[in-house]
Design a protein around this motif. Structure first.
Motif, PDB file in Angstrom:
ATOM      1  N   TYR A   5       0.858  -1.193   0.000  1.00  0.00           N
ATOM      2  CA  TYR A   5       0.000   0.000   0.000  1.00  0.00           C
ATOM      3  C   TYR A   5       0.888   1.234   0.000  1.00  0.00           C
TER       4      TYR A   5
ATOM      5  N   SER B  12       1.359   5.450  -0.712  1.00  0.00           N
ATOM      6  CA  SER B  12       0.567   6.688  -0.729  1.00  0.00           C
ATOM      7  C   SER B  12       0.819   7.453  -2.024  1.00  0.00           C
TER       8      SER B  12
ATOM      9  N   ASN C 104      -4.433   5.802  -4.583  1.00  0.00           N
ATOM     10  CA  ASN C 104      -5.044   5.355  -3.339  1.00  0.00           C
ATOM     11  C   ASN C 104      -5.767   6.454  -2.565  1.00  0.00           C
TER      12      ASN C 104
ATOM     13  N   ILE D 116      -7.019   6.299   1.336  1.00  0.00           N
ATOM     14  CA  ILE D 116      -6.359   7.159   2.332  1.00  0.00           C
ATOM     15  C   ILE D 116      -7.401   8.053   3.010  1.00  0.00           C
TER      16      ILE D 116
ATOM     17  N   SER E 221      -8.345   3.097   5.930  1.00  0.00           N
ATOM     18  CA  SER E 221      -6.975   3.592   6.070  1.00  0.00           C
ATOM     19  C   SER E 221      -6.342   3.033   7.345  1.00  0.00           C
TER      20      SER E 221
ATOM     21  N   LEU F 152      -3.281   0.235   7.690  1.00  0.00           N
ATOM     22  CA  LEU F 152      -2.051   0.583   8.424  1.00  0.00           C
ATOM     23  C   LEU F 152      -1.757  -0.430   9.534  1.00  0.00           C
TER      24      LEU F 152
ATOM     25  N   ARG G   5       3.959   1.652   8.442  1.00  0.00           N
ATOM     26  CA  ARG G   5       3.705   2.853   7.642  1.00  0.00           C
ATOM     27  C   ARG G   5       3.313   2.445   6.236  1.00  0.00           C
ATOM     28  N   TRP G   6       2.615   3.344   5.536  1.00  0.00           N
ATOM     29  CA  TRP G   6       2.361   3.148   4.108  1.00  0.00           C
ATOM     30  C   TRP G   6       3.691   3.314   3.363  1.00  0.00           C
TER      31      TRP G   6
END
Ligand code: NDP
Length: 253
Positions: free
Chosen positions: A190, A192, A196, A200, A206, A210, A217-218
């Motif tokens: 995943y 950012s 996405n 997010i 989201s 996570l 973290r993404w």
């Protein structure tokens, strides 16, 4: 020794989807390693990445290539070779997403996703193979997905296309490894990027995502520089048909 192993000087890399996100980071990373870059783009007016690459002192050309139009897709590799002199590395990165529950998923969305995420990838691989197999060298990196392995949620076309990209990668590796052409895939977790935004901005999804990522973290586009440089370089000469997860540990969980 180390610098030579990862040196891409005098190599030409073609990258789809280099305008932003993961593709932009990969294009800049390969340029930093010395490669000249052909940006296969649908918008030839978008020179943001081209300008950043040129600042690194390598050549960069934008080759018109809207993956929605097969005639452009088929011309992109020959045009790259004409303008850049060769093609050593192909990064099939561009992709689109369409989200909807399966019962409502439109035929139009199905066709768009299959065209951009699978058929265009196949045709670009084939065109690159026609150049790389005779010269007995080349690196092809396809960008797959976690849904090459898992089913995903509300993304039936995307999961189908990305599953096929993983299989295509292995099928081509089986044929072309004996000809010095390495075909591999990178499997992003995943990340950012604009793709996405919907996830997010959904606080529940989201958070759920996570919580499941071991790295906590993404991912970021820059996380793809090292893995793509590895697979594009001599360091990966005996790596064929591999699906390299860059996912913060997601698949291992
Ligand atoms: P972005 O949405 O940020 O960027 C997509 C890129 O694809 C843009 O450069 C876009 O160009 C290009 N593109 C889209 N459609 C076309 C088209 N018809 N013709 C030419 N270019 C097109 O995506 P990401 O960086 O997030 O994703 C890159 C790759 O990684 C994709 O294959 C995606 O499926 C895959 N991936 C991403 C994940 C993530 O979490 N982000 C997870 C797993 C896989 P333009 O500027 O013209 O729109």
């Amino acid at each position: 020794m180390m610098s030579k192993l990862f040196d891409l000087s005098n190599k030409v890399a073609a990258v789809t989807g280099g305008t932003r996100g993961i593709g932009k980071a990969i294009a800049l990373g390969l340029a930093e390693a010395g490669a000249d870059i052909a940006l296969l783009q649908r918008s030839i007016e978008n020179t943001v990445t081209k300008k950043e690459i040129e600042k690194l002192g390598v050549k960069c050309e934008i080759i018109p290539c809207d993956l929605d139009y097969l005639d452009q897709v088929k011309l992109a590799v020959p045009e790259t070779i004409k303008q850049m002199g060769s093609l050593d590395i192909l990064i099939n990165n561009a992709g689109i997403q369409r989200r909807s529950p399966a019962v409502d998923f439109s035929e139009e969305d199905w066709d768009s996703v299959m065209q951009v995420n699978l058929k265009a990838v196949w045709l670009l691989c084939q065109q690159a193979g026609r150049h790389m197999v005779p010269k007995q060298s080349g690196k092809i990196i396809n960008i797959a997905s976690l849904v090459s392995f898992q089913g995903g949620l509300y993304v039936p076309a995307y999961a189908s296309a990305k599953g096929a990209v993983a299989q295509l990668t292995k099928a081509l590796a089986n044929e072309w490894s004996q000809h010095g052409v390495n075909v591999n895939a990178i499997v992003p977790g995943y990340i950012s990027t604009e793709m996405n935004t919907a996830l997010i901005e959904d606080p529940v999804r989201s958070r759920q995502i996570l919580e499941r990522i071991p790295a906590g973290r993404w991912g970021k586009p820059e996380d793809f520089v090292g893995p793509s440089l590895f697979l594009a370089s001599e360091a990966a000469n005996y790596v064929h048909g591999h699906l390299l997860a860059v996912d913060g540990g997601w698949l291992g969980r």
